[in-house]
Design a protein around this motif. Structure first.
Motif, PDB file in Angstrom:
ATOM      1  N   GLY A 148       0.827  -1.206   0.000  1.00 44.59           N
ATOM      2  CA  GLY A 148       0.000   0.000   0.000  1.00 44.59           C
ATOM      3  C   GLY A 148       0.861   1.256   0.000  1.00 44.59           C
ATOM      4  O   GLY A 148       2.069   1.211  -0.289  1.00 44.59           O
ATOM      5  N   ILE A 155      -9.624  -2.085   3.117  1.00 45.25           N
ATOM      6  CA  ILE A 155      -9.631  -0.754   2.484  1.00 45.25           C
ATOM      7  C   ILE A 155     -10.870   0.011   2.931  1.00 45.25           C
ATOM      8  O   ILE A 155     -10.792   1.178   3.328  1.00 45.25           O
ATOM      9  N   PHE A 198      -6.056  -0.050   5.146  1.00 44.22           N
ATOM     10  CA  PHE A 198      -5.055  -0.218   4.081  1.00 44.22           C
ATOM     11  C   PHE A 198      -5.294   0.874   3.054  1.00 44.22           C
ATOM     12  O   PHE A 198      -6.408   1.038   2.553  1.00 44.22           O
ATOM     13  N   GLU A 209      -4.577   1.997  -0.519  1.00 46.51           N
ATOM     14  CA  GLU A 209      -4.169   1.392  -1.787  1.00 46.51           C
ATOM     15  C   GLU A 209      -3.090   2.234  -2.478  1.00 46.51           C
ATOM     16  O   GLU A 209      -3.180   3.472  -2.497  1.00 46.51           O
ATOM     17  N   GLN A 210      -2.116   1.553  -3.030  1.00 46.20           N
ATOM     18  CA  GLN A 210      -1.041   2.229  -3.762  1.00 46.20           C
ATOM     19  C   GLN A 210      -1.610   2.936  -4.997  1.00 46.20           C
ATOM     20  O   GLN A 210      -2.557   2.453  -5.618  1.00 46.20           O
TER      21      GLN A 210
END
Ligand code: SF4
Length: 278
Positions: free
Chosen positions: A159, A199, A204, A206-207
């Protein structure tokens, strides 16, 4: 040739492939698998040149089971030039060097192992069930047995918060093991996966697309893996760079740097043109 059904681990938060497609884990008897091989040979004759042992982790089976299956496959299909299987690092780590050698001599050529990340924090976060240390040990043991080792790296798995550690710790495993192949994939988040839930819960981040390109650059820049083939051989990679390490490392970095030097609108258009697929 299906020797087990599904995945015996089945806990990685980004995956769930067998759950999602309705395949719970179960084993098969050796007799049943051998009968399948015989039936395949009598139905089709000696027409196959490659074979794959399914499903997710047949290397968790006892070595003698695999030896018997591989010997029957090679006996019935003498034109096979390559036999491969997926394997978890934890299962390879449990095998002795003699086990792995016997499996290779019986006819297995290559194992495909989802390293995903060399970072302990990322592995724990994603419930991969292995560690940096085990990935190194299992990798070295596999290489010593003469099996070909193909390690998979998953861009985006750390992430936005752990991406740098994700890239550098993975490069450290690859540098120690020097596997035959490093294959790069980009994280695909299935809406029904556990990770999608993380998410949604804000656990988390996200990249970003550009973040994965920087991640790829950091990984390659930190690699010292003479003789390893590096390949982004999947349609979901933003930059499909390929080459032989260490010879081509600078050329790979140059491709990435040229891309990052493009105007922003062209980079964004490129990200939008690449599909997010599993
Ligand atoms: S990523 Fe591999 S080990 Fe993890 S649950 Fe999916 S199939 Fe099993």
């Amino acid at each position: 040739m299906r020797v087990v059904r599904g995945c015996d681990w089945n806990r990685c938060s980004f995956c769930g492939i067998y759950d999602l497609f309705g395949t719970p884990y179960s084993t098969r008897s050796k007799e049943e698998v051998l009968m399948d091989i015989d039936a395949l040979a009598s139905l089709h004759g000696d027409i196959f040149t490659t074979a794959f042992l399914g499903d997710a982790n047949p290397l968790d089976l006892p070595a003698q089971f695999l030896v018997d299956v591989l010997e029957r496959l090679r006996e019935k299909f003498p034109r096979l030039t390559r036999v491969t299987a997926y394997a978890r690092a934890s299962s390879l780590a449990k095998k002795t060097e003699d086990d792995l050698l016997a499996i290779r001599e019986a006819g297995l050529d290559r194992v495909h192992v989802g390293l995903e990340s060399g970072s302990n924090r990322v592995l724990k976060l994603q419930m991969k069930g292995t560690s940096h240390k085990q990935l190194v040990e299992a990798g070295k043991k596999t290489m010593a047995s003469g099996l070909e080792l193909s390690y998979y790296f998953l861009l985006g798995l750390g992430g936005q918060d752990l991406w740098e550690e994700h890239a550098l710790e993975s490069a450290a495993v690859f540098t120690e093991v020097k596997p035959h192949f490093i294959r790069v994939r980009r994280l695909f988040i299935h809406p029904m996966s556990k990770l999608a839930g993380k998410i949604a819960a804000g656990e988390f981040r996200e990249q970003t697309p550009e973040g994965t390109v920087h991640e790829l650059r950091s990984l390659i820049a930190a690699l010292d893996a003479e003789g390893t083939t590096f390949t982004c051989d999947h349609a979901n990679n933003y930059l499909p760079v390929h080459g032989l390490l260490n010879r081509d490392r600078q050329a790979l970095l140059d491709v990435i740097d040229s891309f990052l030097a493009l105007p922003e609108d062209r980079r964004i258009a490129h990200y939008r043109s690449v599909p997010s697929v599993i």
